[in-house]
Every structure is written in structure tokens, then in C-alpha cells.
Design a protein around this motif. Structure first.
Motif, mmCIF file in Angstrom:
data_model
loop_
_atom_site.group_PDB
_atom_site.id
_atom_site.type_symbol
_atom_site.label_atom_id
_atom_site.label_comp_id
_atom_site.label_asym_id
_atom_site.label_seq_id
_atom_site.Cartn_x
_atom_site.Cartn_y
_atom_site.Cartn_z
ATOM 1 N N SER A 42 19.040 -27.012 -31.578
ATOM 2 C CA SER A 42 17.791 -27.490 -30.970
ATOM 3 C C SER A 42 16.996 -26.360 -30.341
ATOM 4 O O SER A 42 15.785 -26.484 -30.143
ATOM 5 C CB SER A 42 18.095 -28.563 -29.924
ATOM 6 O OG SER A 42 18.922 -28.035 -28.893
ATOM 7 N N ALA A 43 17.654 -25.245 -30.011
ATOM 8 C CA ALA A 43 16.965 -24.070 -29.477
ATOM 9 C C ALA A 43 17.208 -22.896 -30.414
ATOM 10 O O ALA A 43 18.355 -22.591 -30.745
ATOM 11 C CB ALA A 43 17.477 -23.734 -28.078
ATOM 12 N N VAL A 44 16.127 -22.255 -30.858
ATOM 13 C CA VAL A 44 16.232 -21.123 -31.779
ATOM 14 C C VAL A 44 15.379 -19.978 -31.245
ATOM 15 O O VAL A 44 14.202 -20.172 -30.927
ATOM 16 C CB VAL A 44 15.768 -21.499 -33.205
ATOM 17 C CG1 VAL A 44 15.828 -20.284 -34.126
ATOM 18 C CG2 VAL A 44 16.608 -22.635 -33.767
ATOM 19 N N LEU A 45 15.987 -18.804 -31.134
ATOM 20 C CA LEU A 45 15.285 -17.610 -30.684
ATOM 21 C C LEU A 45 15.453 -16.494 -31.702
ATOM 22 O O LEU A 45 16.524 -16.349 -32.300
ATOM 23 C CB LEU A 45 15.823 -17.097 -29.341
ATOM 24 C CG LEU A 45 15.713 -17.955 -28.100
ATOM 25 C CD1 LEU A 45 17.019 -18.706 -27.868
ATOM 26 C CD2 LEU A 45 15.448 -17.055 -26.890
ATOM 27 N N LEU A 46 14.399 -15.706 -31.867
ATOM 28 C CA LEU A 46 14.508 -14.424 -32.545
ATOM 29 C C LEU A 46 14.723 -13.360 -31.476
ATOM 30 O O LEU A 46 13.961 -13.293 -30.506
ATOM 31 C CB LEU A 46 13.243 -14.117 -33.330
ATOM 32 C CG LEU A 46 13.009 -14.887 -34.630
ATOM 33 C CD1 LEU A 46 11.636 -14.550 -35.186
ATOM 34 C CD2 LEU A 46 14.084 -14.573 -35.654
ATOM 35 N N TYR A 105 20.766 -9.707 -17.465
ATOM 36 C CA TYR A 105 20.040 -10.965 -17.327
ATOM 37 C C TYR A 105 20.823 -12.049 -18.067
ATOM 38 O O TYR A 105 21.777 -11.768 -18.814
ATOM 39 C CB TYR A 105 18.620 -10.845 -17.890
ATOM 40 C CG TYR A 105 18.552 -10.434 -19.332
ATOM 41 C CD1 TYR A 105 18.500 -11.368 -20.364
ATOM 42 C CD2 TYR A 105 18.565 -9.080 -19.692
ATOM 43 C CE1 TYR A 105 18.468 -10.980 -21.690
ATOM 44 C CE2 TYR A 105 18.523 -8.685 -21.017
ATOM 45 C CZ TYR A 105 18.469 -9.644 -22.013
ATOM 46 O OH TYR A 105 18.444 -9.259 -23.318
ATOM 47 N N THR A 106 20.413 -13.293 -17.856
ATOM 48 C CA THR A 106 21.052 -14.431 -18.504
ATOM 49 C C THR A 106 20.003 -15.244 -19.238
ATOM 50 O O THR A 106 18.925 -15.506 -18.702
ATOM 51 C CB THR A 106 21.774 -15.319 -17.474
ATOM 52 O OG1 THR A 106 22.749 -14.535 -16.780
ATOM 53 C CG2 THR A 106 22.466 -16.492 -18.152
ATOM 54 N N CYS A 107 20.313 -15.638 -20.450
ATOM 55 C CA CYS A 107 19.435 -16.494 -21.254
ATOM 56 C C CYS A 107 20.159 -17.817 -21.453
ATOM 57 O O CYS A 107 21.314 -17.831 -21.910
ATOM 58 C CB CYS A 107 19.138 -15.817 -22.585
ATOM 59 S SG CYS A 107 17.822 -16.605 -23.544
ATOM 60 N N ALA A 108 19.504 -18.929 -21.091
ATOM 61 C CA ALA A 108 20.203 -20.214 -21.078
ATOM 62 C C ALA A 108 19.226 -21.368 -21.251
ATOM 63 O O ALA A 108 18.007 -21.198 -21.180
ATOM 64 C CB ALA A 108 20.966 -20.372 -19.758
ATOM 65 N N ASP A 109 19.797 -22.568 -21.454
ATOM 66 C CA ASP A 109 18.959 -23.760 -21.516
ATOM 67 C C ASP A 109 18.461 -24.162 -20.135
ATOM 68 O O ASP A 109 17.431 -24.814 -20.008
ATOM 69 C CB ASP A 109 19.732 -24.923 -22.143
ATOM 70 C CG ASP A 109 20.855 -25.418 -21.245
ATOM 71 O OD1 ASP A 109 21.646 -24.575 -20.762
ATOM 72 O OD2 ASP A 109 20.944 -26.639 -21.016
ATOM 73 N N VAL A 166 11.395 -19.720 -30.949
ATOM 74 C CA VAL A 166 10.905 -20.347 -32.178
ATOM 75 C C VAL A 166 10.917 -21.867 -32.060
ATOM 76 O O VAL A 166 9.980 -22.548 -32.475
ATOM 77 C CB VAL A 166 11.759 -19.902 -33.382
ATOM 78 C CG1 VAL A 166 11.311 -20.606 -34.667
ATOM 79 C CG2 VAL A 166 11.685 -18.391 -33.561
ATOM 80 N N ARG A 167 11.965 -22.405 -31.477
ATOM 81 C CA ARG A 167 12.084 -23.857 -31.322
ATOM 82 C C ARG A 167 12.797 -24.163 -30.009
ATOM 83 O O ARG A 167 13.699 -23.436 -29.594
ATOM 84 C CB ARG A 167 12.859 -24.451 -32.498
ATOM 85 C CG ARG A 167 12.967 -25.973 -32.455
ATOM 86 C CD ARG A 167 13.469 -26.555 -33.761
ATOM 87 N NE ARG A 167 14.852 -26.228 -34.063
ATOM 88 C CZ ARG A 167 15.248 -25.644 -35.184
ATOM 89 N NH1 ARG A 167 14.362 -25.299 -36.100
ATOM 90 N NH2 ARG A 167 16.527 -25.386 -35.399
ATOM 91 N N GLY A 168 12.369 -25.236 -29.353
ATOM 92 C CA GLY A 168 13.003 -25.636 -28.108
ATOM 93 C C GLY A 168 12.509 -24.820 -26.918
ATOM 94 O O GLY A 168 11.428 -24.234 -26.954
ATOM 95 N N THR A 169 13.332 -24.769 -25.869
ATOM 96 C CA THR A 169 12.999 -24.023 -24.656
ATOM 97 C C THR A 169 14.207 -23.226 -24.191
ATOM 98 O O THR A 169 15.346 -23.507 -24.581
ATOM 99 C CB THR A 169 12.553 -24.963 -23.512
ATOM 100 O OG1 THR A 169 13.636 -25.845 -23.176
ATOM 101 C CG2 THR A 169 11.325 -25.770 -23.904
ATOM 102 N N ALA A 170 13.952 -22.237 -23.355
ATOM 103 C CA ALA A 170 15.024 -21.425 -22.776
ATOM 104 C C ALA A 170 14.541 -20.850 -21.459
ATOM 105 O O ALA A 170 13.331 -20.771 -21.199
ATOM 106 C CB ALA A 170 15.444 -20.311 -23.729
ATOM 107 N N ARG A 230 8.832 -21.405 -23.873
ATOM 108 C CA ARG A 230 8.604 -22.548 -24.750
ATOM 109 C C ARG A 230 8.325 -22.038 -26.153
ATOM 110 O O ARG A 230 8.129 -20.849 -26.358
ATOM 111 C CB ARG A 230 7.445 -23.397 -24.224
ATOM 112 C CG ARG A 230 7.699 -23.985 -22.830
ATOM 113 C CD ARG A 230 6.464 -24.688 -22.297
ATOM 114 N NE ARG A 230 6.693 -25.329 -21.008
ATOM 115 C CZ ARG A 230 6.629 -24.706 -19.838
ATOM 116 N NH1 ARG A 230 6.318 -23.411 -19.796
ATOM 117 N NH2 ARG A 230 6.864 -25.362 -18.721
ATOM 118 N N ALA A 231 8.284 -22.954 -27.099
ATOM 119 C CA ALA A 231 8.079 -22.556 -28.496
ATOM 120 C C ALA A 231 6.830 -21.688 -28.632
ATOM 121 O O ALA A 231 5.755 -22.058 -28.151
ATOM 122 C CB ALA A 231 7.976 -23.784 -29.381
#
Length: 319
Positions: free
Chosen positions: A119-123, A73-77, A43-47, A60-61
Motif C-alpha cells: 500500500s506504500a511504495v517509495l523510490l 532518520y526513520t522512515c515509517a507509516d 509513489v503510492r500511499g503516505t509515509a 504523500r503521493a
């Protein structure tokens, strides 16, 4: 009911949930929950989503990713950021050293992470259990796929962001249905892409003759179908239907029907308390004995044994 509907049939029975994750860098979450399907919308930022086997995928957004379990798996900045949290089966959260993390990162209704305006938002929507019907589709997905925003611009995302933080009556049902729609739309988009490898039956649904026959079998498995009756409904000869169906689907119509009926029965045994007689009648077998014989021949266990086995044992056997 087709396999897309079967994937999401009764999401609460499948153990589905939806959260909003909010982080500030550096952040990294290691996911080892063995969930068969997880969808992530940036939703916002990157991962970065990094599978144990395969290349990292940057989100990306507006981008969407689907992880097909049970591989972790790993989800990270950033792919090099060390994990700060570990997600285990049963939605158990721990620090990497094993200490319990449950509750310490709760930010309110269905929100988790560092701070609500990170700064990073995910659904993140997760289905914790897989059925036999859904497996016919999920098993054809890569372990990790992504859809960039330029091919995935879906109006559900802002609506989900609004709904996810609400705590109104019936909200779980609303979110269940929205998550269903999100996943169905994403899978349709993915299977339409050239790099996708949809199952043969999925491609065959586009055929005017075989697609008609497939929908008849899926929608009414209890009907006493024959190749002749299917051919009549499809408007072709019996020989033409048999040949075309086998060429496109990879198996004969009645073989496909048997597999579909038994998959429906396997899911009903797991997800309901219905009697074997009721299940047999619903999927097109004349008696519990007939269903039991066919079921054991294909699955290697009796329906009763299948029902008693823990879900993890059934899913491990499938994998």
C-alpha cells in the motif's frame, strides 16, 4: 563542471544505488547508513520521515524528500511505529535486535519490503559517498527537506517506476542517469524556494558578470586565469570584477579558483588512480610539488596521505 554536476559525477564511483521499497502498515525502517544524500519519492500511499533532530515530515503521493547525512532518520507509516529494520553502512540490513536481515525482504529486481504491490511504495536513491565538489552544495542543505507534489510534479517518477524493475543490458547506467536528473531537478527546485539558503556562489551564478566568471573558472580550471583575463571575458574592468565577485561570492576570484582546483584534486585523488602529475596538470598546477604544497596548506595532509586515508575517515573529518 559546476557543483551540481560534481555532486553526481561518476555515480558509481560515488556508490549510488536506486531501489523501490514496498510496505504494508505498520512498517518502520531506521536508517543509519551515514550516506551523504538520499532522495525519496512517494509513489503510492503516505509515509513519515523523522530525523533524530528536527520535526517529522509527512510524504504523500508525488512528494519528494532529501535527507542529508550522516545523521540518522526513520522512515515509517507513522512516527510512533517502532523500527522493524535497521539500515547500516554498506547497505547492511539488520533486525533491531542485531540479527541479519539481508535477503529476507528482497522482492525481486531492485525491490525491497513486504510485497511488490504494498500500500506504500517509495523510490529511494542513495549516494553513499560525498566528494569535495559536491560538499560545496550538500553542506548548504538542511538535514531533511521536502518538496510537495504541487511544486514537484516531475515526469521522471513514472519513468523510473517502469525502469527500476527491468533487468536489461545497461540498466544500471540508465538508472544512474535517471537518478542524476531526478536529484538535479529536485535541488534546482529547492534552491529556488524562499526558505532555502543556497551558497553564495550558487546565487551568484545568476549574475550576468559574476556568473560568467564562475562558469569560466569551473569549466576550465587548468587555464592560467588572472583577474584581468577573467574581466576581459566578462566584459568589465578588473576592479569592477574583483569588487562584484567578492561582494557576491564572499571571496576573491583567485581565492575561489584555488579552492575549486584543490577540491577537484581531492576528488581525483580519491576516485582515480591518476598520478599526482596528471592531476596537477588537469587542475591547473605547474608541477606535483606546487599542487602538493597548496594541498597540504589547505587540507592539512599531503595528497598521498589523503589518497591513502579510508573514505570514512575523510568524510568524518569533513563533518
Amino acid at each position: 563542471m559546476d557543483a551540481l554536476a560534481g555532486l553526481l559525477d561518476g555515480p558509481r564511483a560515488r556508490g549510488a544505488f536506486l531501489i523501490r521499497a514496498c510496505f504494508d502498515p505498520p512498517w518502520s525502517v531506521r536508517v543509519e547508513d551515514r550516506a551523504p544524500l538520499t532522495v525519496m519519492v512517494m509513489v503510492r500511499g503516505t509515509a513519515w520521515v523523522t530525523p533524530d533532530r528536527g520535526e517529522p515530515v509527512r510524504l504523500r503521493a508525488g512528494d519528494l524528500a532529501i535527507a542529508r547525512g550522516p545523521d540518522p532518520y526513520t522512515c515509517a507509516d507513522d512516527p510512533d511505529t517502532a523500527p522493524q529494520a535497521l539500515i547500516l553502512p554498506g547497505a547492511e540490513c539488520r533486525y533491531p535486535d542485531g540479527r541479519s536481515l539481508n535477503g529476507s525482504m528482497d522482492l525481486g529486481v531492485r525491490t525491497w519490503g513486504d510485497r511488490p504491490d504494498g500500500s506504500a511504495v517509495l523510490l529511494i536513491g542513495t549516494y553513499l559517498r560525498q566528494g569535495e565538489i559536491s560538499g560545496r552544495l550538500l553542506n548548504c542543505l538542511p538535514p531533511l527537506l521536502s518538496l510537495p507534489a504541487d511544486v514537484w510534479d516531475h515526469p521522471l517518477t513514472p519513468y523510473l517506476m517502469t525502469e527500476i524493475a527491468r533487468d536489461a543490458p545497461g540498466q544500471e547506467v540508465v538508472l544512474d542517469r535517471l537518478l542524476d536528473l531526478l536529484v538535479i531537478a529536485a535541488l534546482r527546485t529547492w534552491f529556488a524556494r524562499p526558505e532555502a539558503e543556497p551558497p553564495a556562489w550558487y546565487r551568484a551564478l545568476a549574475d550576468p558578470v559574476v556568473g560568467r566568471a564562475l562558469r569560466l573558472l569551473q569549466d576550465d580550471p587548468a587555464h592560467p586565469w588572472t583577474v584581468a583575463s577573467l574581466a576581459a571575458k566578462a566584459g568589465v574592468s578588473r576592479a569592477a570584477l574583483s569588487r562584484r565577485f567578492t561582494d557576491l561570492v564572499g571571496e576573491a576570484p583567485m581565492t575561489y579558483l584555488t579552492g575549486w582546483r584543490l577540491a577537484l584534486a581531492a576528488d581525483a585523488l580519491r576516485d582515480t588512480d591518476d598520478t599526482l602529475e596528471a592531476i596537477a596538470r588537469r587542475v591547473g598546477y605547474g608541477s606535483p610539488f606546487a599542487l602538493s604544497s597548496a594541498f597540504k596548506r589547505v587540507y592539512g595532509v599531503s595528497p598521498q596521505e589523503h589518497r591513502r586515508r579510508p573514505a570514512t575517515a575523510r568524510e568524518d573529518a569533513r563533518v
